[in-house]
Scaffold this motif. Structure first.
Motif, PDB file in Angstrom:
ATOM      1  N   ALA A 114     -26.786 101.281  61.169  1.00 60.27           N
ATOM      2  CA  ALA A 114     -25.906 100.330  60.480  1.00 60.27           C
ATOM      3  C   ALA A 114     -26.271  98.894  60.868  1.00 60.27           C
ATOM      4  N   SER A 115     -26.529  98.682  62.140  1.00 54.26           N
ATOM      5  CA  SER A 115     -26.928  97.354  62.599  1.00 54.26           C
ATOM      6  C   SER A 115     -28.262  96.942  61.982  1.00 54.26           C
ATOM      7  N   ALA A 116     -29.174  97.889  61.850  1.00 53.97           N
ATOM      8  CA  ALA A 116     -30.467  97.593  61.226  1.00 53.97           C
ATOM      9  C   ALA A 116     -30.266  97.134  59.778  1.00 53.97           C
ATOM     10  N   GLU A 117     -29.367  97.802  59.078  1.00 59.59           N
ATOM     11  CA  GLU A 117     -29.093  97.404  57.685  1.00 59.59           C
ATOM     12  C   GLU A 117     -28.488  96.005  57.628  1.00 59.59           C
ATOM     13  N   GLN A 118     -27.608  95.692  58.569  1.00 62.06           N
ATOM     14  CA  GLN A 118     -27.023  94.346  58.611  1.00 62.06           C
ATOM     15  C   GLN A 118     -28.112  93.301  58.875  1.00 62.06           C
ATOM     16  N   ASN A 119     -29.013  93.607  59.793  1.00 59.69           N
ATOM     17  CA  ASN A 119     -30.095  92.664  60.085  1.00 59.69           C
ATOM     18  C   ASN A 119     -31.043  92.508  58.902  1.00 59.69           C
ATOM     19  N   LYS A 120     -31.239  93.578  58.159  1.00 61.46           N
ATOM     20  CA  LYS A 120     -32.062  93.498  56.953  1.00 61.46           C
ATOM     21  C   LYS A 120     -31.414  92.548  55.939  1.00 61.46           C
ATOM     22  N   MET A 121     -30.093  92.658  55.812  1.00 54.30           N
ATOM     23  CA  MET A 121     -29.371  91.763  54.898  1.00 54.30           C
ATOM     24  C   MET A 121     -29.418  90.321  55.403  1.00 54.30           C
ATOM     25  N   LYS A 122     -29.348  90.134  56.734  1.00 56.64           N
ATOM     26  CA  LYS A 122     -29.434  88.782  57.295  1.00 56.64           C
ATOM     27  C   LYS A 122     -30.789  88.157  56.977  1.00 56.64           C
ATOM     28  N   ALA A 123     -31.852  88.950  57.055  1.00 57.15           N
ATOM     29  CA  ALA A 123     -33.185  88.434  56.744  1.00 57.15           C
ATOM     30  C   ALA A 123     -33.257  88.006  55.280  1.00 57.15           C
ATOM     31  N   SER A 124     -32.713  88.822  54.403  1.00 59.37           N
ATOM     32  CA  SER A 124     -32.706  88.472  52.968  1.00 59.37           C
ATOM     33  C   SER A 124     -31.870  87.225  52.720  1.00 59.37           C
TER      34      SER A 124
END
Length: 168
Positions: free
Chosen positions: A127-137
């Motif tokens: 879940a944290s990885a997905e949040q970080n992916k969204m932060k990068a975008s």
């Protein structure tokens, strides 16, 4: 006068470069955090599998010791010519088997709970990885918007003196 016209453009270019550098750095940091979370999720899953394997080994060890204990009890009772078919002797052997099985099941349950905790960690890391992916975008989108805003401001600042000179 020529220098005065170019300074706003240079300022805009410098601002745009800073925006790009900052946005790319934010996006790269978020991507690195995403990858670390994905790696941690893999480790957590491996830890869960390891806990289950250790649980099976521990359960088998308990069952083996229990079997040895029952065999020892049977030998001692037989050496003393105690009837094993009923009464106290059968109760002793039966209780040993029952408590041994309970110990084995408790051990398995403890290791299973440990494995489930690791699987929970895995889900949290994903879940944290997905949040970080969204932060990068979001960082890259924000960078694009800031560049657009800076470019519009520069065009407006550059056009303003030209318009004022024509009016005078």
């Amino acid at each position: 006068a020529a220098l005065g016209g170019i300074l706003p453009v240079l300022s805009a270019v410098a601002g745009m470069a800073g925006t790009v550098i900052s946005g790319v750095a934010q996006a790269n940091a978020a991507r690195a955090a995403e990858q670390q979370d994905r790696n941690n999720a893999i480790i957590a899953q491996r830890n869960a599998a390891d806990a289950r394997k250790r649980g099976l080994v521990a359960e088998n060890d308990i069952q083996m010791r229990n079997t040895q204990m029952r065999a020892k009890q049977i030998n001692i009772l037989s050496e003393r010519s105690i009837d094993l078919a009923g009464g106290t002797a059968l109760d002793i052997i039966g209780d040993t088997a029952m408590f041994g099985k309970m110990d084995a099941l408790t051990t398995r349950g403890n290791f299973e709970r440990e494995a489930i905790a690791y699987e929970g960690q895995k889900m949290n890391f994903n879940a944290s990885a997905e949040q970080n992916k969204m932060k990068a975008s979001a960082a890259m989108f924000g960078t694009g918007m800031s560049l657009f805003d800076t470019a519009l401001g520069a065009v407006g600042n550059f056009a303003k003196p030209s318009a004022q000179m024509r009016l005078s």
